[in-house]
Design a protein around this motif. Structure first.
Motif, PDB file in Angstrom:
ATOM      1  N   ASP A  17      -4.713   2.972  -2.244  1.00 48.02           N
ATOM      2  CA  ASP A  17      -5.232   3.929  -1.259  1.00 48.02           C
ATOM      3  C   ASP A  17      -4.955   3.390   0.141  1.00 48.02           C
ATOM      4  N   VAL A  18      -5.180   4.244   1.140  1.00 45.66           N
ATOM      5  CA  VAL A  18      -4.863   3.875   2.520  1.00 45.66           C
ATOM      6  C   VAL A  18      -5.798   2.780   3.057  1.00 45.66           C
ATOM      7  N   SER A  22      -4.420  -0.681   4.606  1.00 44.34           N
ATOM      8  CA  SER A  22      -4.800  -1.170   5.937  1.00 44.34           C
ATOM      9  C   SER A  22      -5.143  -2.655   5.902  1.00 44.34           C
ATOM     10  N   ASP A  67     -11.353   7.165   8.028  1.00 43.71           N
ATOM     11  CA  ASP A  67     -10.163   7.893   7.605  1.00 43.71           C
ATOM     12  C   ASP A  67      -8.972   7.129   8.177  1.00 43.71           C
ATOM     13  N   ALA A  69      -5.628   6.860   7.501  1.00 38.67           N
ATOM     14  CA  ALA A  69      -4.265   7.355   7.703  1.00 38.67           C
ATOM     15  C   ALA A  69      -4.008   7.822   9.144  1.00 38.67           C
ATOM     16  N   HIS A  73      -1.242   6.111  11.660  1.00 39.40           N
ATOM     17  CA  HIS A  73      -0.151   6.894  12.264  1.00 39.40           C
ATOM     18  C   HIS A  73      -0.156   6.766  13.788  1.00 39.40           C
ATOM     19  N   ARG A  99       5.163   2.223   8.637  1.00 43.79           N
ATOM     20  CA  ARG A  99       5.545   3.603   8.292  1.00 43.79           C
ATOM     21  C   ARG A  99       6.058   3.669   6.856  1.00 43.79           C
ATOM     22  N   LEU A 102       3.213   3.210   4.350  1.00 47.78           N
ATOM     23  CA  LEU A 102       2.443   4.450   4.166  1.00 47.78           C
ATOM     24  C   LEU A 102       3.183   5.419   3.251  1.00 47.78           C
ATOM     25  N   GLN A 105       2.888   4.162  -0.260  1.00 47.92           N
ATOM     26  CA  GLN A 105       1.543   4.390  -0.777  1.00 47.92           C
ATOM     27  C   GLN A 105       1.373   5.847  -1.177  1.00 47.92           C
ATOM     28  N   GLU A 106       1.865   6.765  -0.342  1.00 46.23           N
ATOM     29  CA  GLU A 106       1.757   8.185  -0.660  1.00 46.23           C
ATOM     30  C   GLU A 106       2.535   8.517  -1.932  1.00 46.23           C
TER      31      GLU A 106
END
Length: 112
Positions: A17-18, A22, A67, A69, A73, A99, A102, A105-106
């Motif tokens: 997860d984000v 992090s 949150d 994400a 960004h 970048r 992310l 991860q997505e």
């Protein structure tokens, strides 16, 4: 050009997860610092990486509730801004790694 020795994706697998991403990325920046030597160039790199870590700290302190994400960004956009010199070059390279992390991860999340 400042050498980063190892890119993020060599040290860390795609996060579940984000918020985990992090913390992983913040840890990566710390690991880069730990690998530095004692030259004047390494001292400058230490300072640049420390600045990036400080940029991430407000997010890290609010996890897992934040949150993450949108915050990440915004950091990418800030770090990728045009500029000259080794500091700005390092910031752009770190932004590109974040970048890609992310995106990974997505993709990993969608594959689950």
């Amino acid at each position: 050009m400042i050498s980063l020795e190892r890119p993020f994706d060599e040290d860390f697998s795609p996060a579940a997860d984000v918020p985990t991403l992090s913390v992983d990325f913040w840890s990566y920046l710390n690991a880069l610092q730990a690998r530095l030597g004692w030259s004047p160039a390494d001292d400058r790199t230490w300072d640049y990486l420390e600045e990036l870590e400080r940029d991430m700290e407000p997010l890290i302190e609010t996890l897992p509730d934040a949150d993450a994400a949108p915050y990440l960004h915004r950091l990418i956009d800030t770090w990728a801004a045009r500029g000259t010199g080794e500091r700005d070059d390092l910031r752009r390279r770190i932004a590109a790694m974040l970048r890609q992390a992310l995106r990974n991860q997505e993709e990993h999340h969608h594959d689950q």
